[in-house]
Design a protein around this motif. Structure first.
Motif, PDB file in Angstrom:
ATOM      1  N   GLY A  98       0.818  -1.211   0.000  1.00  0.00           N
ATOM      2  CA  GLY A  98       0.000   0.000   0.000  1.00  0.00           C
ATOM      3  C   GLY A  98       0.849   1.257   0.000  1.00  0.00           C
ATOM      4  O   GLY A  98       0.554   2.230  -0.704  1.00  0.00           O
ATOM      5  N   MET A  99       1.922   1.264   0.787  1.00  0.00           N
ATOM      6  CA  MET A  99       2.837   2.409   0.807  1.00  0.00           C
ATOM      7  C   MET A  99       3.434   2.641  -0.584  1.00  0.00           C
ATOM      8  O   MET A  99       3.571   3.787  -1.053  1.00  0.00           O
ATOM      9  CB  MET A  99       3.963   2.164   1.812  1.00  0.00           C
ATOM     10  N   LEU A 100       3.805   1.541  -1.227  1.00  0.00           N
ATOM     11  CA  LEU A 100       4.376   1.648  -2.572  1.00  0.00           C
ATOM     12  C   LEU A 100       3.345   2.213  -3.545  1.00  0.00           C
ATOM     13  O   LEU A 100       3.665   3.081  -4.380  1.00  0.00           O
ATOM     14  CB  LEU A 100       4.841   0.268  -3.032  1.00  0.00           C
ATOM     15  N   VAL A 136       3.169   6.026  -3.055  1.00  0.00           N
ATOM     16  CA  VAL A 136       4.251   6.807  -3.684  1.00  0.00           C
ATOM     17  C   VAL A 136       4.063   6.865  -5.191  1.00  0.00           C
ATOM     18  O   VAL A 136       4.276   7.901  -5.827  1.00  0.00           O
ATOM     19  CB  VAL A 136       5.625   6.198  -3.330  1.00  0.00           C
ATOM     20  N   LEU A 137       3.631   5.738  -5.773  1.00  0.00           N
ATOM     21  CA  LEU A 137       3.405   5.713  -7.208  1.00  0.00           C
ATOM     22  C   LEU A 137       2.254   6.617  -7.616  1.00  0.00           C
ATOM     23  O   LEU A 137       2.276   7.235  -8.679  1.00  0.00           O
ATOM     24  CB  LEU A 137       3.111   4.281  -7.661  1.00  0.00           C
ATOM     25  N   ALA A 138       1.225   6.707  -6.751  1.00  0.00           N
ATOM     26  CA  ALA A 138       0.005   7.414  -7.141  1.00  0.00           C
ATOM     27  C   ALA A 138      -0.098   8.820  -6.578  1.00  0.00           C
ATOM     28  O   ALA A 138      -0.964   9.582  -7.025  1.00  0.00           O
ATOM     29  CB  ALA A 138      -1.214   6.598  -6.694  1.00  0.00           C
ATOM     30  N   CYS A 139       0.740   9.192  -5.616  1.00  0.00           N
ATOM     31  CA  CYS A 139       0.520  10.478  -4.945  1.00  0.00           C
ATOM     32  C   CYS A 139       0.739  11.654  -5.912  1.00  0.00           C
ATOM     33  O   CYS A 139       0.102  12.701  -5.775  1.00  0.00           O
ATOM     34  CB  CYS A 139       1.390  10.617  -3.711  1.00  0.00           C
ATOM     35  N   GLY A 140       1.626  11.477  -6.893  1.00  0.00           N
ATOM     36  CA  GLY A 140       1.802  12.538  -7.887  1.00  0.00           C
ATOM     37  C   GLY A 140       0.522  12.764  -8.671  1.00  0.00           C
ATOM     38  O   GLY A 140       0.140  13.902  -8.964  1.00  0.00           O
ATOM     39  N   LEU A 141      -0.170  11.666  -8.999  1.00  0.00           N
ATOM     40  CA  LEU A 141      -1.445  11.787  -9.690  1.00  0.00           C
ATOM     41  C   LEU A 141      -2.490  12.425  -8.778  1.00  0.00           C
ATOM     42  O   LEU A 141      -3.317  13.217  -9.243  1.00  0.00           O
ATOM     43  CB  LEU A 141      -1.921  10.402 -10.151  1.00  0.00           C
ATOM     44  N   ALA A 170      11.175   3.228  -9.145  1.00  0.00           N
ATOM     45  CA  ALA A 170      12.463   2.625  -8.785  1.00  0.00           C
ATOM     46  C   ALA A 170      12.316   1.680  -7.593  1.00  0.00           C
ATOM     47  O   ALA A 170      12.866   0.576  -7.585  1.00  0.00           O
ATOM     48  CB  ALA A 170      13.477   3.726  -8.464  1.00  0.00           C
ATOM     49  N   LEU A 171      11.566   2.118  -6.577  1.00  0.00           N
ATOM     50  CA  LEU A 171      11.377   1.280  -5.397  1.00  0.00           C
ATOM     51  C   LEU A 171      10.548   0.036  -5.719  1.00  0.00           C
ATOM     52  O   LEU A 171      10.741  -1.031  -5.125  1.00  0.00           O
ATOM     53  CB  LEU A 171      10.680   2.086  -4.292  1.00  0.00           C
ATOM     54  N   GLY A 172       9.602   0.187  -6.652  1.00  0.00           N
ATOM     55  CA  GLY A 172       8.688  -0.913  -6.922  1.00  0.00           C
ATOM     56  C   GLY A 172       9.128  -1.869  -7.999  1.00  0.00           C
ATOM     57  O   GLY A 172       8.481  -2.890  -8.218  1.00  0.00           O
ATOM     58  N   ALA A 173      10.219  -1.553  -8.694  1.00  0.00           N
ATOM     59  CA  ALA A 173      10.638  -2.395  -9.817  1.00  0.00           C
ATOM     60  C   ALA A 173      10.921  -3.820  -9.384  1.00  0.00           C
ATOM     61  O   ALA A 173      10.605  -4.780 -10.103  1.00  0.00           O
ATOM     62  CB  ALA A 173      11.875  -1.790 -10.477  1.00  0.00           C
ATOM     63  N   GLU A 174      11.498  -3.994  -8.199  1.00  0.00           N
ATOM     64  CA  GLU A 174      11.849  -5.334  -7.734  1.00  0.00           C
ATOM     65  C   GLU A 174      10.602  -6.135  -7.356  1.00  0.00           C
ATOM     66  O   GLU A 174      10.581  -7.360  -7.470  1.00  0.00           O
ATOM     67  CB  GLU A 174      12.803  -5.212  -6.526  1.00  0.00           C
ATOM     68  N   ILE A 175       9.545  -5.444  -6.909  1.00  0.00           N
ATOM     69  CA  ILE A 175       8.326  -6.130  -6.462  1.00  0.00           C
ATOM     70  C   ILE A 175       7.312  -6.252  -7.596  1.00  0.00           C
ATOM     71  O   ILE A 175       6.706  -7.317  -7.793  1.00  0.00           O
ATOM     72  CB  ILE A 175       7.697  -5.359  -5.279  1.00  0.00           C
TER      73      ILE A 175
END
Length: 284
Positions: free
Chosen positions: A12-14, A17-22, A203-208
């Protein structure tokens, strides 16, 4: 159960971060930017290229994964996006979805269609047991980074002069200009920061989540669900919605894997039926 809850919080945190810009561009600037995922993909590829081709340590790639998409967002905002601020949402959707397909094609041509592998440092790999809970080290790192970002964003938007100027510029740009606020610069800076945050999330989510040229298309619906469920009037709503959706998605995939991502869509439909304005937004 607690391990699933922890993994769901990290996911959820990830998502946040991915969506907060939107959430910022849609909620605060009233601009529908469906190309948001392209900036997230850019951040992921910056990290992948720096690590795999140049051997840059993972942590050192993260600032560049923020700065490169932020700079790209700033250039696009000054040259293209600002022309559409006063246009209809349909025009904004058509423009930004066109950018998504252009980004997908460009990355596929230059980087290839294969998955990009990112190897996180060994000290972030594996799990440790804390009070009987299996805690993933990388997910703990994501929670820590995202927690700092949430607090920082909330502080900037609610406690600083920039935040008050941004709210004034969104509420009534004409009056804001009359008060001496440079609305154009405020919007450009906000858009750049939103794009940079998306890149950091990528970048943080690429591994997951995995990383390939279809990333913006695969996760566009997740970004929209977070903003839709949380409401668009604040950062707190999308943050809490991200946690709720992340936990529900992880729990659904664990307990009822046959349903896949259907759980998160069902939750979104239920929320929108009960509260069309979003869980944490007041009805207008």
């Amino acid at each position: 159960m607690l391990t699933i809850l922890f993994d769901g919080m990290a996911y959820g945190m990830l998502l946040f971060v991915l969506a907060c810009g939107l959430a910022v561009t849609l909620g605060l600037m009233n601009f529908v930017n469906l190309a948001h995922g392209a900036f997230a993909m850019a951040g992921g590829y910056v990290t992948a290229v720096l690590m795999n081709r140049y051997g840059v340590p993972f942590l050192l790639t993260l600032p560049l994964a923020f700065l490169v998409p932020a700079l790209a967002g700033l250039v696009l905002e000054r040259t293209l996006y600002k022309q559409l601020y006063t246009r209809s949402h349909l025009d904004q959707v058509l423009f930004s979805i066109g950018l998504v397909f252009m980004a997908v094609a460009a990355v596929d041509y230059t980087m290839g269609s294969q998955q990009q592998m990112i190897r996180i440092p060994t000290w972030l790999q594996g799990r440790v047991e804390i009070l009987g809970i299996q805690v993933g080290l990388y997910r703990s790192f994501i929670i820590a980074v995202c927690g700092v970002l949430v607090v920082t964003l909330q502080f900037i938007l609610t406690r600083t002069r920039f935040g008050s100027r941004l709210r004034a510029a969104v509420d009534d740009p004409r009056v804001a200009r009359g008060l001496g606020i440079n609305v154009s610069v405020i919007f450009a800076a906000t858009f750049a920061v939103g794009s940079g945050l998306a890149g950091l999330g990528g970048a943080l989510g690429a591994e997951i989540l995995g990383l390939d040229p279809t990333f913006p298309l695969k996760f566009m619906i997740y970004f929209l669900i977070v903003v839709t469920v949380g409401g668009t009037t604040s950062i707190t709503g999308p943050f809490l919605a991200s946690l709720l959706l992340g936990i529900a998605d992880v729990a659904g995939k664990y307990y009822v894997p046959s349903l896949g991502a259907f759980v998160i869509y069902t939750l979104m439909i239920v929320v929108l039926v009960l509260r069309p304005q979003g869980l944490f937004a007041r009805a207008r």
